[in-house]
Design a protein around this motif. Sequence first.
Motif, PDB file in Angstrom:
ATOM      1  N   SER A  55       0.798  -1.234   0.000  1.00 55.15           N
ATOM      2  CA  SER A  55       0.000   0.000   0.000  1.00 55.15           C
ATOM      3  C   SER A  55       0.825   1.275   0.000  1.00 55.15           C
ATOM      4  O   SER A  55       0.316   2.334  -0.376  1.00 55.15           O
ATOM      5  N   TYR A  56       2.111   1.230   0.419  1.00 55.62           N
ATOM      6  CA  TYR A  56       2.872   2.464   0.626  1.00 55.62           C
ATOM      7  C   TYR A  56       4.168   2.463  -0.181  1.00 55.62           C
ATOM      8  O   TYR A  56       4.729   1.405  -0.498  1.00 55.62           O
ATOM      9  N   LYS A  86       3.996   8.050   0.765  1.00 52.98           N
ATOM     10  CA  LYS A  86       2.601   8.187   0.373  1.00 52.98           C
ATOM     11  C   LYS A  86       1.902   6.846   0.275  1.00 52.98           C
ATOM     12  O   LYS A  86       2.523   5.798   0.095  1.00 52.98           O
ATOM     13  N   HIS A  87       0.587   6.919   0.423  1.00 49.23           N
ATOM     14  CA  HIS A  87      -0.285   5.779   0.165  1.00 49.23           C
ATOM     15  C   HIS A  87      -0.501   5.723  -1.340  1.00 49.23           C
ATOM     16  O   HIS A  87      -0.761   6.740  -1.984  1.00 49.23           O
ATOM     17  N   GLY A  99       3.786   1.311   6.728  1.00 51.27           N
ATOM     18  CA  GLY A  99       4.063   2.606   6.117  1.00 51.27           C
ATOM     19  C   GLY A  99       5.104   3.427   6.842  1.00 51.27           C
ATOM     20  O   GLY A  99       5.299   4.605   6.517  1.00 51.27           O
ATOM     21  N   PRO A 117       0.494   7.056   8.897  1.00 51.45           N
ATOM     22  CA  PRO A 117       0.224   6.646   7.507  1.00 51.45           C
ATOM     23  C   PRO A 117      -1.266   6.517   7.232  1.00 51.45           C
ATOM     24  O   PRO A 117      -2.023   5.993   8.054  1.00 51.45           O
ATOM     25  N   THR A 155      -3.719   3.093   7.688  1.00 55.71           N
ATOM     26  CA  THR A 155      -2.807   2.032   8.118  1.00 55.71           C
ATOM     27  C   THR A 155      -3.529   0.839   8.732  1.00 55.71           C
ATOM     28  O   THR A 155      -3.007  -0.272   8.723  1.00 55.71           O
TER      29      THR A 155
END
Length: 636
Positions: A206-207, A219-220, A290, A317, A320
């Motif tokens: 995801s990150y 960033k995501h 993250g 994050p 998260t």
Amino acid sequence: MYPLHVLLGLLLLASLQAPTPAAGATTNTLAAGQALAIGDKLVSSNGKFALGFFQPTAAVTSKSGNTTSSSWYLGIWFNNIPVFTTVWVANREQPITDPKLTQLKISSDGNLAIVSHASPESVVWSTHIVANRTTGAGTNTTSAVLLDTGNLALVGSPSSNVTLWQSFDYPTDVMLPGAKFGRNKLTGFSRVGVTRKSLIDPGLGSYSVEIDTSGVVLKHRNPSVVYWHWLSGGASTLKLIPILKTMLQSNPRTKGLIDPTYVNDDAEEYYMYTSQDNSSLTFVSLDISGQIKMNVWSQAEQSWQAIFAQPADPCTPYATCGPFTTCDGTSPPFCDCMESFSQKSPQDWTLDDRTGGCTRNTRLHCTTSSEKNTTSSTDVFHPIAHVTLPYNPQSIDGAANQSKCEEACLNSCSCTAYSYNSSRCSVWYGELFSVNKNDGIDNNSEDVLYLRLAASDSPSLRRNKGKSSIGVVIAASIMGVGLLILMLLFMIWRKKIRWCGTPSYDSQGGFGCVFKGALSDSTTIAVKRLDGARQGEKQFRAEVSSLGLIQHINLVKLIGFCCEGDKRLLVYEHMSNGSLDAHLFQGNAAALNWNARLWDGSICRKGLQPSSDYIQRNCRVPCPRVAWGSSYYIES
């Protein structure tokens, strides 16, 4: 002798059928014409790193123990520690499902490639360099070398210093000492780190972290949300390296061990760190959650120790913990489901994959009438206090107070929460992300989020039900205790031996109860308590005056008596098989064997003979003949 052309043909056929030579188990180089299969590996010259095929495994708390992926990957890992830790993975998005038919080799065009020999043959992963590395004679000279730094380099030849491709330029989620992390200003090439999906899935997570023209960006990825940023150039960057060095020097585990540097010139901009101790093991990672973390191997603990993390708050994050969750950064586990929600996939949560978040226990009750253009709902709202509000709020104009704001949310079946603060109404549609609790350190939010729930999931309703349930439980407990006491009393009563009558007299009078007991020398006795003031006293005197004087082999012996106030007790020797009438007339009595029956019959016959002196014989006083079955007792 065979002709020359026949011999040449046989040699050519043998060369075509000969297996591809494998790389040696201790070598650090894979040359053209060699292949690396499952079970083989390259090892760096210093023995610190290894490259080969592996299955990701995670040690999770469960009945089944470790969890292992069914897929295979090509990667580099630390070679001499008990905790399997990968630092680079080649085929992150192309897992291998048939490892027996898969090899790593130098392809004909000079690329390093993972090749599946299943039908049809296919390339799973490749370095994709453009140049065709062949000599004038058509011989491929490209080699892959695992360096002591953990960098896998593709070189023009084993003796060449020209690097055609290297794994340090294509990081996964780890940066090792000596690796540059940054961008090339001339070519636009940028090294990007991306988290893995879970502990057993090294796929793109995801990150991400990278250095762009503005600086370091965390960033995501989807949706793209920047949650941490450090500007490049100027005073901020000049301060970063001294801050890092101060932090590293202040920690005994990293003091004098790690030296970070920052380079920003006309050609490139990058961060890098070097290790002052070649025997130490360190790496910087972008964690699944993250956060960027500095990790150092502890030989004493035999585990990795996270020295520091950035951002410091694990709740920073974006998303998260996933949808419909709250995050509390004060102590692990940081993530929890919102009220009346449950983990969508508990198995994924144990593997640090919380992208699925939580799901409702009960669906909302909301209907919309298209004809009347109205919405009907019985849902309620549950307040979550002292939290940061979720991303993407929608403002509602015209909601003059909180009741109007709540009504505006109820009028839309897709509305899942609202907040009313400082005369401003905000609502949220769909999933809720990044609801973080006030920890008094990095988060001091005092906002209140009103979460929409089905009426049956309302905590206040459950409390009322709980109170009635508690009342029922208390009443049931009292009844249960009462029944238990009655059962105990019944069991105690059952242990008492109640005989209607006496061991040697007519039982029809029912003068008392007989109890089983024991003397201090463990002799088992029968103690008869005489009931009734007048009859008891008469019975007591008769028993003591007669049986106390009689000594006969077939009469129960009176051992002693007790007389205190109106209490009268007689102590007899105990007959374990009870009275004869019980065996004759009670259906639940144990059956006597034939020897006992013949013996008892003989005794009874002699005792019942009018002219017999059987009972009278050897008695010091006259003994009355008793013919009732309850007057006869059977010993063991």
